[in-house]
Write a protein that holds these residues in place. Sequence first.
Motif, mmCIF file in Angstrom:
data_model
loop_
_atom_site.group_PDB
_atom_site.id
_atom_site.type_symbol
_atom_site.label_atom_id
_atom_site.label_comp_id
_atom_site.label_asym_id
_atom_site.label_seq_id
_atom_site.Cartn_x
_atom_site.Cartn_y
_atom_site.Cartn_z
ATOM 1 N N TYR A 1 5.716 -4.709 -7.050
ATOM 2 C CA TYR A 1 4.943 -5.462 -6.065
ATOM 3 C C TYR A 1 5.322 -6.944 -6.096
ATOM 4 C CZ TYR A 1 2.201 -1.198 -6.317
ATOM 5 O OH TYR A 1 1.811 0.117 -6.293
ATOM 6 N N ILE B 1 3.763 1.482 -1.526
ATOM 7 C CA ILE B 1 4.271 1.629 -2.894
ATOM 8 C C ILE B 1 3.198 2.309 -3.745
ATOM 9 C CG2 ILE B 1 5.145 0.413 -4.922
ATOM 10 C CD1 ILE B 1 6.033 -1.850 -2.999
ATOM 11 N N LEU B 2 1.970 1.848 -3.556
ATOM 12 C CA LEU B 2 0.859 2.429 -4.306
ATOM 13 C C LEU B 2 0.670 3.900 -3.908
ATOM 14 C CD1 LEU B 2 -1.213 1.698 -6.419
ATOM 15 C CD2 LEU B 2 -2.743 0.901 -4.627
ATOM 16 N N GLN B 3 0.860 4.158 -2.630
ATOM 17 C CA GLN B 3 0.723 5.537 -2.133
ATOM 18 C C GLN B 3 1.710 6.467 -2.843
ATOM 19 O OE1 GLN B 3 -1.495 6.509 0.857
ATOM 20 N NE2 GLN B 3 -1.220 8.173 -0.589
ATOM 21 N N CYS C 1 -5.908 -1.650 0.397
ATOM 22 C CA CYS C 1 -5.021 -2.601 -0.271
ATOM 23 C C CYS C 1 -5.051 -3.962 0.399
ATOM 24 C CB CYS C 1 -3.588 -2.074 -0.282
ATOM 25 S SG CYS C 1 -3.384 -0.745 -1.455
ATOM 26 N N LEU D 1 -5.517 4.014 1.121
ATOM 27 C CA LEU D 1 -4.867 2.824 0.583
ATOM 28 C C LEU D 1 -4.483 1.811 1.657
ATOM 29 C CD1 LEU D 1 -2.702 4.496 -2.186
ATOM 30 C CD2 LEU D 1 -4.805 3.204 -2.472
ATOM 31 N N GLU D 2 -4.106 2.317 2.824
ATOM 32 C CA GLU D 2 -3.701 1.379 3.874
ATOM 33 C C GLU D 2 -4.856 0.442 4.216
ATOM 34 O OE1 GLU D 2 -2.125 3.144 7.443
ATOM 35 O OE2 GLU D 2 -1.411 1.208 8.193
ATOM 36 N N GLU E 1 -8.546 10.750 -2.849
ATOM 37 C CA GLU E 1 -7.600 9.645 -2.786
ATOM 38 C C GLU E 1 -8.112 8.558 -1.838
ATOM 39 O OE1 GLU E 1 -3.284 10.543 -2.774
ATOM 40 O OE2 GLU E 1 -3.315 9.407 -0.911
ATOM 41 N N TRP F 1 0.827 -1.214 0.000
ATOM 42 C CA TRP F 1 0.000 0.000 0.000
ATOM 43 C C TRP F 1 0.856 1.256 0.000
ATOM 44 C CZ3 TRP F 1 -0.132 3.875 3.645
ATOM 45 C CH2 TRP F 1 0.428 3.609 4.899
ATOM 46 N N SER G 1 2.773 6.183 -5.888
ATOM 47 C CA SER G 1 2.245 6.481 -7.220
ATOM 48 C C SER G 1 1.117 7.498 -7.138
ATOM 49 C CB SER G 1 1.710 5.205 -7.880
ATOM 50 O OG SER G 1 2.724 4.265 -8.032
ATOM 51 N N GLU H 1 4.442 -1.299 -13.468
ATOM 52 C CA GLU H 1 4.255 -1.234 -12.022
ATOM 53 C C GLU H 1 4.331 -2.589 -11.309
ATOM 54 O OE1 GLU H 1 3.753 1.655 -10.035
ATOM 55 O OE2 GLU H 1 4.450 2.596 -11.890
ATOM 56 N N GLU I 1 -3.467 -8.099 0.295
ATOM 57 C CA GLU I 1 -2.489 -9.055 -0.213
ATOM 58 C C GLU I 1 -3.250 -10.365 -0.377
ATOM 59 O OE1 GLU I 1 0.664 -8.288 -0.855
ATOM 60 O OE2 GLU I 1 0.611 -6.276 0.008
ATOM 61 N N TYR J 1 -4.456 0.706 -11.235
ATOM 62 C CA TYR J 1 -4.135 0.891 -9.812
ATOM 63 C C TYR J 1 -5.114 0.115 -8.932
ATOM 64 C CZ TYR J 1 -0.626 4.300 -11.130
ATOM 65 O OH TYR J 1 0.489 4.887 -11.659
#
Lengths: 312, 614
Positions: free
Chosen positions: B265, A303-305, B407, B403-404, B400, A301, A307, B261, B409, B233
Motif C-alpha cells: 500500500y 489489494i485488500l480484496q 477502505c 471493502l470498496e 466479508e 481496496w 488478501s 502487507e 485513503e 487488515y
Amino acid sequence: MSESPTVAQEKMAAFAVTPAPQGRKPLTKKDLVADHPTWCPGCGDFSVLAIFLKLLEKRQLEHEKITTISGIGCSSRFPYFVQAHGAHFIHGRTLPFATGVALTRPDLHVFVFSGDGDALSIGGNHFTHTARKNVKMTMVVMDNQVYGLTKKQTSPTSPIGYRSKTDVTGVVDRPINPLKQALAAGATFVARTTHTNPNHMLQMMEAALDHQGFSFIQCLSECVEFYEGAFDASNPRKGGMFRTVPADHDVTSEVAAYQLADEPFPGYFGIFYQVRRPTKWEVEQRLIEQARKPLAGLASWQILQKSFAKMR
Amino acid sequence: MSAETEQAANPAPAAPSQRVDISQAVIRIAGNSQDGIQALGGFLARLAGRTEKEVMTFMTIPSTISGGPSIFQVRIGSGEVLSAGDEADLLLAFYQHSYENHIHFLKADGMVLYDSDNVEPKPEWTARWRHVGVPISTLTVEAIGGTAKDKGKNIYALGLLARLYDLDVPRLEELITERFTGKDPTVLTNALTAFHAGYGYSLDKARELYRFQPGTPHRRPQVVMNGNEALAYGFLAAGVRFGAAYPITPWSDTMELLRRELPKYGGIFVQCEDEIASMCMALGAGYAGRVAVTGTSGPGLSLKSEAIGWGVMAEVPVVVVDVQRGGPSTGLPTQVEQSDLHIACFGTHGDAPRIVLAPANVEDCFYTAIEAVNLARKYNTVVTVLSDQAIATRIEAFEEPDLEKICQELPIDLTPVPEHKPYDLNAPDGISRHIPPGTPVLNGKYPVAAGLEHDEMGHPSGSPKYHMAMTAKRRKKIQALAATLPTPEVYGPPEGELLLVGWGSTQGPIREAVDIARAHGEIISALHLRYLNPLPPGLPEILTRFRHVLVVEMNDEGIYGFGQLAMLLRARYCLSHIQGLNKTDGLTFKVREIYEGAMARLAQWRAEAKTGAA
C-alpha cells in the motif's frame, strides 16, 4: 558505498507537496526568530541558535518545511526559539520520534537538537539504532558535559574527576566519546565543532544539511553556570588550541575516523567521516516498489480484496 | 492388518440416511505443538467459513519455544456460535497424554477418536465414553510412504473427520491445495493422498456418523481469520500507512502481518529497538500527518506510557493496540487476562484523558481498528485498542466487508492556513486541529507540538490559568466524544433481576450463559461495553433497572473486591449493587463458569434477602 539516489529522487518528486505561494519573500532572520531564549547569559547554546538561523537564511529553505525536534534539557528548548514547525518531545526519545517524521515526510528538513544527557544517556539506545538505520536527518548534540537544567549533575560526557552534585568527590565513570559511538553505530556523517568558532559551526551544519543520510554533529557548548571553562583547551582565546581534522584525512575511512576520534580531549574539529549509503527511507521505497510491482494499477481496496479472497 | 485390507474391510457408508443431523459440534484436537494441529484446526475453520457455517476456535500453546502439548478446539455451528464451547463432542487424541489430559472435557455422550498406535485406552473410560481407535500413524505412513513418520498425520485425521461429519470434500481438497501450493510438489501430493486415505477409512466403529444442517446463507462470502489478523487488515482498510513496533507475544502476529502487507500500500512498518522507540516513532508519524499504529502486550504498554502522555498533551493522533495477556511483569505471555484496563485508561503520569476501545470478537477487531483511526484523527489524541490473547488467536468466520465502500485513503493535508493555534482554547468542544509540518502558515507564526504545558501556540507556560484551561480542553474533547456515543443495547429484557456486564472477548460466552439462564426461567440480561473510556451515555439508567449487576471480567477482584471495569463503573455511577464475577486462571471464561457463577451469586442474594426479611 555511493549507491544511486535516483530511486529516492523520483519518489520525492512524486510526493505531493503544496507548492510554495508565488512571489515569496526571502527568508530573513526576522522571520525565524521566535521567543527570547531562556538560557543563562553566556551560554554556548546561543551561538548554536544564531548559527542555525544563519544557515536557514543562507540556504533559503522553504520556511514551512523546516522542522526542529528536541528532547529534554537546556538545549532541547531549541524549537521554541525558532519560528518554524517544531516538536518538543520527551526526554531522550527525539530520535525515534524524528524517525517517524522523516520516514513519513521525506520532503521535510528534519533537525534534531539534543544535549549530552538526552542523546547519549537516556537516549543512548536510540542513538545507536537511528545511526545504523541511516535515517535522513541532522542531529546536533549540544554537549556541555554536565546536566544544566537539573543543576549540575554528572553527564555521560563529564570527564573523570569533574565535581558534580552527584559525584561530589569527582566523576568516577569513564566518559562516552560521542564520535566513536556514532562511528561504531554506523552513522554516515560524523562531525565535531564548537560554539566558540561560529564559522566552523556553520560549515559543519551546511555539510550536514547536504548529507543524504543521518548526519551527526557533536557541538561543544559551554555551560557557564555549572561547568565554566570546560572547553578552554579548544579555545585559542582562552589559551587553548583549535585543531581541525588534517587536510589529508580520508573521510570515507572508518578506521581513520576512529583513530582521529580517539585523540584525547580537546581533539580535532571537522568532518571525521562521511559516506553515502542508502537511507532507511530509500531502502523502504525499494521494498515498496517490489511489493507493488505485481499490484500495478490496483486501488488499495482491491489489494485488500486480494488478501481477503485468500481467507474465504 | 494393513491399511489396505482394513479399508477393504470397511466399505464407505453411502446412504445419507445413516447420518445423524446436527446443528453444531465442538471438536478438540490434542497433540504436540509440532504435529500440525493448528493447521488441521485451521482447515476445519476455513471450511466452515466457506460452507456458511459459523465457527469459533480456541487454542492453547505452551509457553516454550518449540514442542510440548498443545490443543486446538473448533466449534462449528449451522447457527450462531458465541463461544468455542465448554465441552467437546469429539476429542481427537494423538498421544496418551492428549487422551488422558483431555478426555474429561468430553460431553457425557462424547466420542474419543484416538491414534491407536500411540494411545492405550483405559478400561474405566471405555464404558463411559465412546472410543474409536484408528492406527493413524501407521496408516499415514502406509498411505504416503517414506520415513517422515509424523508428517501428514494431521491431514490423515482431517480425512477421518471429513468422513465422520460428511464434510465438503472438494472444498477441503481446494483448501489443502491452496495451502501447499508453492512448496515442493510432493508435499501437496502427499497431503492429498493422506487426506483421501483418511477419508476412505471406514468409521463403522463410530456407531453413528453426522451431517451438519445447512447454515444460513450470507449476502457476501465469509472470511476466516483470527483477531490479530482482523486488526491488521482493519488498519490497512482505515488508511494507516505507517506503523512501528517491537515484537512481543501475543501482539507480534499483527506486527508481522503489517510489516509484510504495508509496502503493498506504499506504507512503511518499522521494527524498532524497543517499545519506547516504537511508541515515539508512531507519534512522530502522527505529528508528520499520518495516523500511525503501534501495538504491544503486557509489559510493553508500561514502557509506552510516558510517550502516550505526550500524545495526549501535544494532541497528536496515534493508535496503540494492547493485546492483553496475564499478570503484572512478564506474567503469563501466552495466556489471557483482561487486566490492562486501568493502565489503558489512566496509565501515565498526570491527568491524561484518552480514548479506549475494546473489540468484542474477531469481526469487531476489523471495525474497531478503523474506528480507532478515525477517532484518533478527529480528536487528535491517543486511542488505545484493548484486544486480548483469546480474541487475538481465536479464528472466526464473518461476512466479508464491502471493502470498496469501507477502505479509506488518508492523504496528508498540507493546505496553507492563514494563521494557526494548535491549542486554540476557543475550539468547539476543545477539539483543535493538528497541522503537520510542511503546512505553510501565512502569518509566519508556526506552532510547536509540546509536552510542556503550553499556551495556544504551544509555547511553554506554567501559569495556573493555562494549566487549568488546557487540562479542561483535553478533558472536554473526550467528554464531547462521550456525548456522541451510542447507548449500548441490552441483550435480553431491559429490566430484571440480574445484568451481566462484560467487555472485550467475553461477549459471546456471556450471551450464551444468559441464554441458558433464561431457558431456565431466570430474568437475566447482558450488557457489552465497547467504549471503556469514555463510557457511553445511558448506563446509569440501564444499570438501575436491574436488582443486581455482575461485571464478568478475566481479572482479579482487586483489594476492594471489584475487578477493573466494576471499579470504574462503581466510581462513575456510585451504584453499590455492582459486583464482580472474576477469574484469573489465564483461560477464557467457560459458559458454564459464567452461568454457574451468576446462579450461585443469585442464590446467595436471595438467601440474604430472605434472612433480611425474616
